[in-house]
Write a protein that holds these residues in place. Sequence first.
Motif, PDB file in Angstrom:
ATOM      1  N   VAL A   8      98.016 -76.749  32.978  1.00  0.00           N
ATOM      2  CA  VAL A   8      98.684 -76.204  34.156  1.00  0.00           C
ATOM      3  C   VAL A   8     100.180 -76.432  34.024  1.00  0.00           C
ATOM      4  O   VAL A   8     100.641 -77.353  33.349  1.00  0.00           O
ATOM      5  N   ASN A   9     100.926 -75.579  34.700  1.00  0.00           N
ATOM      6  CA  ASN A   9     102.374 -75.714  34.748  1.00  0.00           C
ATOM      7  C   ASN A   9     102.730 -76.492  36.009  1.00  0.00           C
ATOM      8  O   ASN A   9     102.274 -76.148  37.097  1.00  0.00           O
ATOM      9  N   LEU A  10     103.528 -77.544  35.887  1.00  0.00           N
ATOM     10  CA  LEU A  10     103.899 -78.324  37.071  1.00  0.00           C
ATOM     11  C   LEU A  10     104.521 -77.452  38.150  1.00  0.00           C
ATOM     12  O   LEU A  10     104.353 -77.711  39.342  1.00  0.00           O
ATOM     13  N   MET A  11     105.214 -76.411  37.736  1.00  0.00           N
ATOM     14  CA  MET A  11     105.826 -75.479  38.680  1.00  0.00           C
ATOM     15  C   MET A  11     104.805 -74.878  39.636  1.00  0.00           C
ATOM     16  O   MET A  11     105.157 -74.415  40.735  1.00  0.00           O
ATOM     17  N   ASP A  12     103.535 -74.914  39.281  1.00  0.00           N
ATOM     18  CA  ASP A  12     102.497 -74.338  40.138  1.00  0.00           C
ATOM     19  C   ASP A  12     102.326 -75.094  41.458  1.00  0.00           C
ATOM     20  O   ASP A  12     101.684 -74.592  42.377  1.00  0.00           O
ATOM     21  N   VAL A  13     102.890 -76.300  41.566  1.00  0.00           N
ATOM     22  CA  VAL A  13     102.807 -77.006  42.859  1.00  0.00           C
ATOM     23  C   VAL A  13     103.525 -76.212  43.936  1.00  0.00           C
ATOM     24  O   VAL A  13     103.217 -76.349  45.128  1.00  0.00           O
ATOM     25  N   THR A  14     104.488 -75.380  43.555  1.00  0.00           N
ATOM     26  CA  THR A  14     105.267 -74.600  44.520  1.00  0.00           C
ATOM     27  C   THR A  14     104.383 -73.568  45.213  1.00  0.00           C
ATOM     28  O   THR A  14     104.310 -73.509  46.447  1.00  0.00           O
ATOM     29  N   ALA A  15     103.708 -72.758  44.436  1.00  0.00           N
ATOM     30  CA  ALA A  15     102.814 -71.752  45.013  1.00  0.00           C
ATOM     31  C   ALA A  15     101.632 -72.415  45.715  1.00  0.00           C
ATOM     32  O   ALA A  15     101.174 -71.947  46.762  1.00  0.00           O
ATOM     33  N   THR A  16     101.147 -73.511  45.153  1.00  0.00           N
ATOM     34  CA  THR A  16      99.995 -74.205  45.741  1.00  0.00           C
ATOM     35  C   THR A  16     100.339 -74.784  47.106  1.00  0.00           C
ATOM     36  O   THR A  16      99.509 -74.751  48.027  1.00  0.00           O
ATOM     37  N   SER A  17     101.545 -75.294  47.264  1.00  0.00           N
ATOM     38  CA  SER A  17     101.985 -75.819  48.563  1.00  0.00           C
ATOM     39  C   SER A  17     101.949 -74.735  49.622  1.00  0.00           C
ATOM     40  O   SER A  17     101.484 -74.961  50.752  1.00  0.00           O
ATOM     41  N   LEU A  18     102.416 -73.563  49.276  1.00  0.00           N
ATOM     42  CA  LEU A  18     102.391 -72.441  50.220  1.00  0.00           C
ATOM     43  C   LEU A  18     100.949 -72.050  50.541  1.00  0.00           C
ATOM     44  O   LEU A  18     100.586 -71.861  51.713  1.00  0.00           O
ATOM     45  N   ALA A  19     100.136 -71.933  49.513  1.00  0.00           N
ATOM     46  CA  ALA A  19      98.757 -71.488  49.709  1.00  0.00           C
ATOM     47  C   ALA A  19      97.969 -72.451  50.593  1.00  0.00           C
ATOM     48  O   ALA A  19      97.235 -72.021  51.496  1.00  0.00           O
TER      49      ALA A  19
END
Length: 537
Positions: free
Chosen positions: A347-358
């Motif tokens: 996984v890309n750590l940057m994915d926490v951004t979209a995951t936070s929104l979701a």
Amino acid sequence: MNRNTLAVLATLLICFTNNVLADKNKPNILWINIDDQSPWYGSYGDNTVETPNIDALARQGVLFERAYVPTPVCAPSRSSLITGNYNIRIGAHDMRSGRVPAYQIHLPEDVTTLPELFRAAGYETYNDSKDDFNFTYKRSDLYSIGATNQPDITAGKTKAAMGGKLAGKKAATGKQTAKPAAKTAAKATGLKGKSTLARGDQSWKGAPGGGDWRDVPKGKAFFGQTSVAGGKGMNVAAMASYGATPVDPASVRVPAQYPEIPQVRQHIATHYNSVLRTDYQIGQMIERLKQDRLWENTIIFLFTDHGSDMPRSKEFVYAEGLHVPLIVIAPGMQDVIKPGTRRSDIVNLMDVTATSLALAGLEIPESMDAKNLFAKDYARKYVFSSADRMSNVIDRVRSVMGERYHYIRNFMLDRPLMNWGHREMISLANPEASSFLTIRRLAEEGKLTAAQAAPYGPRIAEELYDLKNDPDEVVNLAADPAHKAKLDEMRAALTWWIEDTDDKGQYPRSQAAMDEITGRFPVNWLRSPEFAHLKDD
């Protein structure tokens, strides 16, 4: 009071009540961003030191075994996290760039920062630690709390005691006379002249942050960013205050990319000491969250911005610099964030951004490169990463991380990988104790293995590592005919990524961008070929 007035008041009361109830139903989102630390935790299979608090969080949430950062250094990594975009796409790829009035980096029109998206959804927002974003912004637009009377865009705190840091002094009290220390550092490291670094001015590090979840109005949901020191500023003398015992350097494993010398063993032991401190601080933070009755309705993301500060880790796209811990805990959302889950996919750590929104029930902008980690169709065949200018050193390296193989492309072959970066320059104040300078000396004396000496010698264009059989990345398979198919596959993936992002690192820097570098660092710190025309006066 007539009927119409009563009707209006009743309507307002209903709207107010619905808004309050809606805020109460919104989950809080808390990012715990640990500086400069690799996942040397028990929950990640490393039992060198005990990490009971972090391990407890792992048991209560989802642990991602293979999270990798977009860039292995603070500012570009944080710029990606706060926007959900690759920093090479938005032009925020150089370490601490766009920090002077003459050179500003503006986000594309379709990119909105994560705090602004949360604010638009009615959330309170704050960041109590450094921002460190490589773009122009107004802090009060991002953060509703802690931004009052703080400078916007480029300004930040100045540390007059920078000289003390450069002199390699370790003061247990934190008290130090700046002037003598600065003189010592200037003599040892060549810091002189009119550069901002020589003056001890670190305003280019950005705004210091502010705010706390206790500042959030009652009944309001928040998106908060908080931090612990992680691998930075380790004070061994203070460890007894939280019941920790310093790690014996003789007990640590030395990875194959490093020589087994006392300086390296001490460096590794110091990082383990920082892990003990981190675990203690995380435990204190979680206890405080529970005491404030926010635990049940808060989704916690625990991660680091990049790997350790070992010589080939921070600033470099080897696995040790890219691999970070990532744990997500949501006590009130256990149907999605199932306790005790371990994910082995990349996984890309940057994915926490979209995951936070979701997880907050908000829409993910189409312009984001980030993805929802808990989406049913989540998958990444590769995690792409980049490394460009690292403080005083110009370079361009790209990385493609796969399930088993790791591909690295070096674009600037006219310079060595280790090119007298700022950490080496700082180490000149105490070279005998420095792992950086001792390894460099051994390389010059021909006393290292080929893999250990490689960062100091001629550059090669491509590297390919089999992480299953070579986790330390010391056997380059790029020239091995048996791995040609994998090399071609990952090379093609990188070409696609560069084209898709219009990789801004492929273009020449503007004169303003170059002036920012020469204005910040002394000439003798600038060893990249781009600065060969300069003379140290």
